[in-house]
Design a protein around this motif. Sequence first.
Motif, PDB file in Angstrom:
ATOM      1  N   TYR A  24       0.881  -1.202   0.188  1.00  0.00           N
ATOM      2  CA  TYR A  24       0.072   0.039   0.078  1.00  0.00           C
ATOM      3  C   TYR A  24       0.579   1.287  -0.033  1.00  0.00           C
ATOM      4  CZ  TYR A  24      -3.664  -3.255   1.315  1.00  0.00           C
ATOM      5  OH  TYR A  24      -4.485  -4.326   1.145  1.00  0.00           O
ATOM      6  N   ARG A  28       1.001   4.137  -3.064  1.00  0.00           N
ATOM      7  CA  ARG A  28       0.671   5.507  -2.846  1.00  0.00           C
ATOM      8  C   ARG A  28       1.966   6.225  -3.302  1.00  0.00           C
ATOM      9  NH1 ARG A  28       2.114   9.436   1.575  1.00  0.00           N
ATOM     10  NH2 ARG A  28       0.580  11.207   1.387  1.00  0.00           N
ATOM     11  N   ARG A 107      -0.789  12.130   9.989  1.00  0.00           N
ATOM     12  CA  ARG A 107      -1.994  11.124   9.571  1.00  0.00           C
ATOM     13  C   ARG A 107      -1.561   9.660   9.086  1.00  0.00           C
ATOM     14  NH1 ARG A 107      -3.549   9.403   4.239  1.00  0.00           N
ATOM     15  NH2 ARG A 107      -2.508  11.101   3.284  1.00  0.00           N
ATOM     16  N   THR A 111      -2.458   5.664  11.257  1.00  0.00           N
ATOM     17  CA  THR A 111      -3.141   4.341  10.515  1.00  0.00           C
ATOM     18  C   THR A 111      -2.679   3.245  11.267  1.00  0.00           C
ATOM     19  OG1 THR A 111      -1.778   4.271   8.798  1.00  0.00           O
ATOM     20  CG2 THR A 111      -3.401   5.857   8.427  1.00  0.00           C
ATOM     21  N   PRO A 112      -3.115   2.074  11.023  1.00  0.00           N
ATOM     22  CA  PRO A 112      -2.746   0.649  11.487  1.00  0.00           C
ATOM     23  C   PRO A 112      -1.523   0.496  10.619  1.00  0.00           C
ATOM     24  CG  PRO A 112      -5.058   0.307  10.650  1.00  0.00           C
ATOM     25  CD  PRO A 112      -4.709   1.887  10.444  1.00  0.00           C
ATOM     26  N   LEU A 113      -1.010   0.943   9.709  1.00  0.00           N
ATOM     27  CA  LEU A 113       0.246   0.311   9.158  1.00  0.00           C
ATOM     28  C   LEU A 113       1.485   0.256   9.912  1.00  0.00           C
ATOM     29  CD1 LEU A 113       0.138   2.888   5.898  1.00  0.00           C
ATOM     30  CD2 LEU A 113      -0.389   0.547   5.825  1.00  0.00           C
TER      31      LEU A 113
ATOM     32  N   MET B 101      -6.385   5.533  -1.025  1.00  0.00           N
ATOM     33  CA  MET B 101      -5.132   4.904  -0.051  1.00  0.00           C
ATOM     34  C   MET B 101      -5.363   4.869   1.097  1.00  0.00           C
ATOM     35  SD  MET B 101      -3.422   3.721  -2.585  1.00  0.00           S
ATOM     36  CE  MET B 101      -2.493   2.884  -1.365  1.00  0.00           C
ATOM     37  N   GLN B 102      -5.987   6.161   1.723  1.00  0.00           N
ATOM     38  CA  GLN B 102      -6.201   5.862   3.243  1.00  0.00           C
ATOM     39  C   GLN B 102      -7.229   4.980   3.393  1.00  0.00           C
ATOM     40  OE1 GLN B 102      -5.247   7.672   5.820  1.00  0.00           O
ATOM     41  NE2 GLN B 102      -6.794   8.073   7.036  1.00  0.00           N
ATOM     42  N   ARG B 104      -7.422   2.029   1.864  1.00  0.00           N
ATOM     43  CA  ARG B 104      -6.649   0.819   1.685  1.00  0.00           C
ATOM     44  C   ARG B 104      -5.778   0.534   3.045  1.00  0.00           C
ATOM     45  NH1 ARG B 104      -7.614  -2.912  -1.124  1.00  0.00           N
ATOM     46  NH2 ARG B 104      -5.674  -3.084  -2.664  1.00  0.00           N
ATOM     47  N   PHE B 105      -5.112   1.723   3.539  1.00  0.00           N
ATOM     48  CA  PHE B 105      -4.211   1.669   4.690  1.00  0.00           C
ATOM     49  C   PHE B 105      -5.110   0.982   5.837  1.00  0.00           C
ATOM     50  CE2 PHE B 105      -1.578   5.806   3.427  1.00  0.00           C
ATOM     51  CZ  PHE B 105      -1.123   4.793   2.512  1.00  0.00           C
TER      52      PHE B 105
END
Lengths: 268, 322
Positions: A24, A28, A107, A111-113, B101-102, B104-105
């Motif tokens: 991902y 991006r 931001r 996120t959970p990344l 994309m957000q 998808r994250f």
Amino acid sequence: MAVGTSQDVIKKPGLFQILKDTRYVFWREMLLPLRDPFSLIFSLIQPLVFLGLFGPLLGSAVGAPAFGGQSTLQWFLPGVVVMIALFGTSMTGSNLQYELMTGSYERILATPLSRSSLMIGRALKEWAPLVVQGLLIALACIPFGFVFYPLHVLFGLVILGIFGIGLGALSYALALVSQSKEWIFWAVQQTLLFPLMILSGIMLPVEAGPDWMKTASLFNPLTYLVNAERELFAGNVGTDTLAGLLAAVVSAAVGLFVGVRTTNRNIK
Amino acid sequence: MIHTDKLSKNFVVKKETVEAVKAVNIDVAPGELVAFLGPNGAGKSTTLRMLTTLLRPTSGTATVAGVNVVSDPAGVRARIGYIGQGNGGGHSFRVIDELIMQGRFYGMNTADAKARAEELLKSLDLTDLAKRTVIKLSGGQRRRMDVALGLMHSPRLLFLDEPSTGMDPQNRANLWEHITRMRAEYGTTIVLTTHYMDEADTMSERVIVIDHGQIIADDTAARLKANLAGDLLAVEVAAGSAQDVRGLLGRAAAGGELQENASDGVVRFRLRLPEGARLAPALLKEMNDAGAPAQSLELKPPTLDDVFLELTGRNLREGANR
């Protein structure tokens, strides 16, 4: 109640999660060049110019024995490919700097990344154009006597990708620690890049230099990388390739360790 | 939805330990809309950043959406939405790309992410700007995009850090319209920080006042104002009859301060009067009976700024300096 003691088992992301997240993050980042293809075309011209202008000078300036009996082009082209990889992936952090200044990095951090995927994805984006660049340059050089071994070259690019993850993660960490002082990022990046490059024999063979340079080059991971690429581009797989692969894997491990640590330290 | 136990954060600045957040206990139930109110530097954002796992607590525990922030930060992040102080969109990216994309994250598939992005763009009035790069958006448009980014995965719990700072009144109203609508539709729990007292006052059901890293009040805005501040009453009487009502007004102030200004033959008294609207008519009559009829009267309902002043002796806008 204390935090961070040994009783706390901190959940870590699994390998599958990291791979998925990396995809991902990579996508991006890839949207930037894909939405603006002109930047890609431009990035192809640069190495060709370098090859066309520097290559001929090299042949006449340095005697043939230093190249190990290869043609100048066969010797020099892998070096150019390593150089593109070096410039590209060491810039990973510079794109991050803009995102640090706005709220964009924060931001994404929310996120959970997984943390390592953030830097692997970004480093791979800097490496991806190299696949196109490398193959195109190789094709362009065929008329000038370059012998092209596609599978060997592809393997060489993969090794560069692994190394690029490490260098990209270090660049990422550098951007994090030089936050709000951009010049530090560039100062460190430039100061380290050129000595490393020269001491690896990318542009001129170190064999032609004094002994201290030869000794110094042995401690430079890039040296092994360049030697591996030269072996592969010449159509051989041997100890140089193995040493290069090892140097790439070690660089990636060290880079990711430093990168993830720096990211976590930044949220302490 | 949120439970903290003695949550604390220390920063070391130039070898000196600064206690930014001092052992705060916070409980937020599902569906609540809570505002952290306090001056700049009070510890609101630090608290919020610990709850969103962007900062690691020095000590204490916090459970957010059922997950411990220290042992499973990624688990917390997957369950919450966060809209920070800065702009979330990357400068060179297209608005729609960033939104997809957000999604998808957060593990949405591309089709769902695309549908959700389009839905949000529409409701936030951004559809025409979908293919713009972020850098070309105006400040208000970027802030709306931030809201869209925060809502992409439809979180059940949403954190907003100073959501309307730097927005003009119209955009601010617009933003709030979206937040309240979303809350009505999905029952989202919302926690925000603000130093705009009117925002905390009109929008939140519950206000947690934070100062010097501690919670100094926690109640509905209406109750905070009624219990801690009271209405501000100003009456003017002729200078000659001021002494006839001074005692009377002093008693009405019930231990509070009675201010007095004289100018142009008129004396202006100011005092805090809890339930002022109910008590003022009787007070006017008493003044009349005392032979000092009021020449003018002004009654102002209290603001949260008055509450803060009452609690700390400082004005909200003065900042956190001691």
